[in-house]
Design a protein around this motif. Structure first.
Motif, PDB file in Angstrom:
ATOM      1  N   GLN A  27       0.804  -1.215   0.000  1.00 54.07           N
ATOM      2  CA  GLN A  27       0.000   0.000   0.000  1.00 54.07           C
ATOM      3  C   GLN A  27       0.840   1.270   0.000  1.00 54.07           C
ATOM      4  OE1 GLN A  27      -3.360  -0.386  -0.446  1.00 54.07           O
ATOM      5  NE2 GLN A  27      -2.598  -2.492  -0.600  1.00 54.07           N
ATOM      6  N   ILE A  28       2.127   1.146   0.312  1.00 58.11           N
ATOM      7  CA  ILE A  28       2.989   2.332   0.322  1.00 58.11           C
ATOM      8  C   ILE A  28       3.217   2.776  -1.122  1.00 58.11           C
ATOM      9  CG2 ILE A  28       5.236   3.263   0.987  1.00 58.11           C
ATOM     10  CD1 ILE A  28       5.404   1.087   3.098  1.00 58.11           C
ATOM     11  N   PRO A  29       2.876   4.008  -1.455  1.00 61.45           N
ATOM     12  CA  PRO A  29       3.046   4.452  -2.843  1.00 61.45           C
ATOM     13  C   PRO A  29       4.520   4.545  -3.221  1.00 61.45           C
ATOM     14  CG  PRO A  29       2.405   6.285  -1.434  1.00 61.45           C
ATOM     15  CD  PRO A  29       2.298   5.058  -0.593  1.00 61.45           C
ATOM     16  N   ASP A  30       4.807   4.255  -4.472  1.00 66.97           N
ATOM     17  CA  ASP A  30       6.180   4.354  -4.947  1.00 66.97           C
ATOM     18  C   ASP A  30       6.597   5.808  -5.068  1.00 66.97           C
ATOM     19  OD1 ASP A  30       6.588   1.623  -5.181  1.00 66.97           O
ATOM     20  OD2 ASP A  30       5.617   1.552  -7.149  1.00 66.97           O
ATOM     21  N   PRO A  31       7.884   6.093  -4.893  1.00 65.63           N
ATOM     22  CA  PRO A  31       8.361   7.473  -5.063  1.00 65.63           C
ATOM     23  C   PRO A  31       8.246   7.907  -6.519  1.00 65.63           C
ATOM     24  CG  PRO A  31      10.208   5.959  -4.829  1.00 65.63           C
ATOM     25  CD  PRO A  31       8.963   5.166  -4.566  1.00 65.63           C
ATOM     26  N   PRO A  32       8.301   9.204  -6.772  1.00 66.83           N
ATOM     27  CA  PRO A  32       8.209   9.683  -8.164  1.00 66.83           C
ATOM     28  C   PRO A  32       9.274   9.034  -9.055  1.00 66.83           C
ATOM     29  CG  PRO A  32       8.104  11.512  -6.617  1.00 66.83           C
ATOM     30  CD  PRO A  32       8.447  10.300  -5.816  1.00 66.83           C
ATOM     31  N   TYR A  33       8.877   8.757 -10.267  1.00 67.06           N
ATOM     32  CA  TYR A  33       9.782   8.090 -11.208  1.00 67.06           C
ATOM     33  C   TYR A  33      10.932   9.024 -11.575  1.00 67.06           C
ATOM     34  CZ  TYR A  33      11.546   5.844 -15.420  1.00 67.06           C
ATOM     35  OH  TYR A  33      12.362   5.265 -16.365  1.00 67.06           O
ATOM     36  N   ARG A  34      12.140   8.501 -11.529  1.00 61.27           N
ATOM     37  CA  ARG A  34      13.330   9.290 -11.876  1.00 61.27           C
ATOM     38  C   ARG A  34      13.836   8.841 -13.249  1.00 61.27           C
ATOM     39  NH1 ARG A  34      17.372   8.270  -7.170  1.00 61.27           N
ATOM     40  NH2 ARG A  34      18.700   9.491  -8.549  1.00 61.27           N
ATOM     41  N   HIS A  35      13.856   9.779 -14.181  1.00 60.66           N
ATOM     42  CA  HIS A  35      14.280   9.450 -15.542  1.00 60.66           C
ATOM     43  C   HIS A  35      15.770   9.126 -15.587  1.00 60.66           C
ATOM     44  CE1 HIS A  35      10.417  10.526 -17.321  1.00 60.66           C
ATOM     45  NE2 HIS A  35      10.412  11.567 -16.502  1.00 60.66           N
ATOM     46  N   ARG A 268      22.278   4.570   6.425  1.00 52.84           N
ATOM     47  CA  ARG A 268      22.147   3.185   5.969  1.00 52.84           C
ATOM     48  C   ARG A 268      23.278   2.309   6.483  1.00 52.84           C
ATOM     49  NH1 ARG A 268      20.305   5.215  -0.007  1.00 52.84           N
ATOM     50  NH2 ARG A 268      18.099   5.472   0.489  1.00 52.84           N
ATOM     51  N   MET A 269      24.465   2.892   6.685  1.00 50.78           N
ATOM     52  CA  MET A 269      25.586   2.122   7.218  1.00 50.78           C
ATOM     53  C   MET A 269      25.354   1.698   8.664  1.00 50.78           C
ATOM     54  SD  MET A 269      27.786   1.368   5.002  1.00 50.78           S
ATOM     55  CE  MET A 269      29.047   0.764   6.112  1.00 50.78           C
ATOM     56  N   ARG A 270      24.425   2.393   9.339  1.00 49.59           N
ATOM     57  CA  ARG A 270      24.106   1.994  10.713  1.00 49.59           C
ATOM     58  C   ARG A 270      23.450   0.623  10.760  1.00 49.59           C
ATOM     59  NH1 ARG A 270      22.031   7.660  13.553  1.00 49.59           N
ATOM     60  NH2 ARG A 270      24.044   8.720  13.382  1.00 49.59           N
ATOM     61  N   LEU A 271      22.791   0.246   9.674  1.00 48.75           N
ATOM     62  CA  LEU A 271      22.253  -1.100   9.589  1.00 48.75           C
ATOM     63  C   LEU A 271      23.371  -2.138   9.674  1.00 48.75           C
ATOM     64  CD1 LEU A 271      19.567  -0.650   6.786  1.00 48.75           C
ATOM     65  CD2 LEU A 271      19.117  -1.528   9.078  1.00 48.75           C
ATOM     66  N   VAL A 272      24.475  -1.861   9.013  1.00 48.05           N
ATOM     67  CA  VAL A 272      25.631  -2.765   9.048  1.00 48.05           C
ATOM     68  C   VAL A 272      26.245  -2.768  10.445  1.00 48.05           C
ATOM     69  CG1 VAL A 272      27.890  -3.261   8.026  1.00 48.05           C
ATOM     70  CG2 VAL A 272      26.057  -2.309   6.611  1.00 48.05           C
ATOM     71  N   SER A 273      26.293  -1.594  11.066  1.00 47.29           N
ATOM     72  CA  SER A 273      26.883  -1.479  12.394  1.00 47.29           C
ATOM     73  C   SER A 273      26.102  -2.280  13.428  1.00 47.29           C
ATOM     74  CB  SER A 273      26.937  -0.006  12.794  1.00 47.29           C
ATOM     75  OG  SER A 273      27.455   0.137  14.089  1.00 47.29           O
ATOM     76  N   MET A 321      14.860  -1.104  12.307  1.00 40.37           N
ATOM     77  CA  MET A 321      15.595  -0.151  11.469  1.00 40.37           C
ATOM     78  C   MET A 321      15.427  -0.493   9.996  1.00 40.37           C
ATOM     79  SD  MET A 321      19.217   0.328  13.483  1.00 40.37           S
ATOM     80  CE  MET A 321      19.901   1.476  12.302  1.00 40.37           C
ATOM     81  N   LEU A 322      15.503  -1.776   9.662  1.00 42.98           N
ATOM     82  CA  LEU A 322      15.383  -2.217   8.272  1.00 42.98           C
ATOM     83  C   LEU A 322      14.009  -1.866   7.717  1.00 42.98           C
ATOM     84  CD1 LEU A 322      16.878  -3.837   6.033  1.00 42.98           C
ATOM     85  CD2 LEU A 322      15.702  -5.865   6.900  1.00 42.98           C
ATOM     86  N   ILE A 323      12.964  -2.101   8.517  1.00 42.51           N
ATOM     87  CA  ILE A 323      11.597  -1.786   8.075  1.00 42.51           C
ATOM     88  C   ILE A 323      11.447  -0.285   7.865  1.00 42.51           C
ATOM     89  CG2 ILE A 323       9.167  -1.823   8.761  1.00 42.51           C
ATOM     90  CD1 ILE A 323       9.830  -4.433  10.294  1.00 42.51           C
ATOM     91  N   GLU A 324      11.949   0.509   8.813  1.00 32.88           N
ATOM     92  CA  GLU A 324      11.816   1.970   8.682  1.00 32.88           C
ATOM     93  C   GLU A 324      12.616   2.496   7.493  1.00 32.88           C
ATOM     94  OE1 GLU A 324      12.959   5.884  11.248  1.00 32.88           O
ATOM     95  OE2 GLU A 324      11.800   4.321  12.231  1.00 32.88           O
ATOM     96  N   GLU A 325      13.783   1.931   7.255  1.00 30.00           N
ATOM     97  CA  GLU A 325      14.580   2.353   6.103  1.00 30.00           C
ATOM     98  C   GLU A 325      13.836   2.067   4.807  1.00 30.00           C
ATOM     99  OE1 GLU A 325      17.530   4.267   4.312  1.00 30.00           O
ATOM    100  OE2 GLU A 325      17.536   3.916   6.476  1.00 30.00           O
ATOM    101  N   ASP A 326      13.151   0.933   4.767  1.00 33.21           N
ATOM    102  CA  ASP A 326      12.379   0.578   3.580  1.00 33.21           C
ATOM    103  C   ASP A 326      11.226   1.558   3.370  1.00 33.21           C
ATOM    104  OD1 ASP A 326      11.432  -1.100   1.412  1.00 33.21           O
ATOM    105  OD2 ASP A 326       9.844  -1.724   2.767  1.00 33.21           O
TER     106      ASP A 326
END
Length: 362
Positions: A27-35, A268-273, A321-326
């Motif tokens: 249900q989460i809308p996709d971000p605007p398309y980037r050409h 995003r690197m905090r996910l690795v940490s 964190m992974l869910i929120e990043e997504d």
């Protein structure tokens, strides 16, 4: 969450939750398309512009983690006296692990994750400014006073009504509020020993476990008679070293994830940490438990128990964190740090439980 703990509807509950997660994710809308997909992400630029040194904005994944932990704790405490709650989930006597054994350790770990905020550098005119030891001790005493007062009140009330006590848990007079109350006093002293909290907590655990395994202290802790004030409360007094190590582990993780990230890449690197913390704690637990044969014990808060608690809680934080990043990856640029559009707000009851965790527990 509660149905899973009853042990009767585990598989159907997990199936429903998994299906609901997939549905809401779609249900989460996709971000605007980037050409031009090779062009810099506009969100990254907005994120960098909004950075303020030393600022700590609310982290929804931490709010959900702390609220979920508190709700599970309250549910287990209330449900353990009923047949619907499986006996295997109740606290073990001395050695072993169960869901309820996670409660006290998780409470201390989560307190350390957010408690490190008071020890982060403050920025004045863009320059970091650290606080003195006397200021930290004063702040620690101010934080400790209400917790120690609760500990005394609990002791007086339970003694006055002859309430049943499980003396092998913390001792005759000690209770968990005393453990929580002394933590803010000893943490500043621990920071004076060495600034790297990971090293301090590891050395503390190594010394404590060596004393339990090599010296007669372990046998005394398990089998001694309760003849004086120290021996009567030996579990609470000595296990404090383990809980202090758990608190310092939580603080070391909080140092990495609590301050605002400068860039998208850093966030995003905090996910690795956090994944590294999880892996390190799990490997340490497996080595101690299955290679060296040291069984985890909540009663003693020994090294395997501390690493088990750290591994479980860091795993939960990493998952949130992974869910929120997504989710954040689909938000418009202006919402990248400042907040969320309608529909992505934190549930009010979750935030209330997170902010008022001690009141909720009481």
């Amino acid at each position: 969450m509660f149905l899973v703990l009853t042990d009767s509807y585990v598989l159907p509950t997990i199936a429903v939750l998994a299906a609901a997660s997939v549905y809401f994710r779609w249900q989460i809308p996709d971000p605007p398309y980037r050409h031009d997909k090779w062009a810099p992400d506009p969100r990254a630029e907005e994120f960098k512009k909004s950075y303020v040194p030393g600022k700590v904005t609310a982290k929804p994944y931490l709010s959900i983690y702390r609220a979920e932990m508190m709700l599970l704790t309250c549910f287990c405490i209330l449900a353990v006296d009923f047949n619907v709650f499986p006996l295997k989930f109740a606290k073990v006597e001395t050695f072993g692990t169960s869901i309820m054994d996670l409660g006290v350790g998780s409470f201390v770990f989560s307190a350390g994750v957010v408690g490190v905020k008071a020890f982060l550098p403050r920025y004045v005119d863009g320059k970091p400014k650290t606080t003195s030891l006397s200021y930290r001790l004063k702040a620690g005493l101010w934080t400790a006073f209400p917790l120690l007062a609760l500990g005394v009140a609990r002791l007086v009330l339970t003694e006055s009504v002859d309430y049943q006590k499980h003396v092998s848990e913390y001792g005759t007079h000690w209770n968990f509020f005393f453990t929580l109350g002394f933590l803010p006093i000893f943490v500043p002293l621990g920071l004076c020993v060495y600034s790297d909290l990971r090293v301090t907590s590891t050395l503390l655990l190594a010394a404590y476990q060596a004393m339990l395994s090599v010296t007669p202290l372990g046998d005394w802790l398990e089998n001694a008679d309760r003849t004086d004030l120290v021996s009567a409360n030996r579990e609470g007094i000595l296990s404090f070293a383990g809980y202090l190590a758990i608190f310092l582990m939580g603080m070391s993780l909080g140092q990495e994830i609590l301050p605002d990230a400068r860039t998208f890449k850093e966030r995003r690197m905090r996910l690795v940490s956090v994944l590294g913390v999880w892996a390190t704690a799990c490997i340490s637990y497996l080595l101690l438990n299955f290679v060296l044969g040291v069984q985890p014990s909540r009663r003693f808060a020994n090294a395997p128990y501390c690493f088990w608690v750290a591994g479980f809680n860091s795993a939960m934080i990493w998952l949130y964190m992974l869910i929120e990043e997504d989710v954040d990856s689909k938000l418009p640029p202006e919402m990248a740090r400042a907040g969320r559009p309608k529909g992505y707000d934190m549930p009010a009851i979750v935030e209330a439980v997170n902010i008022n965790s001690l009141t909720t527990f009481l």
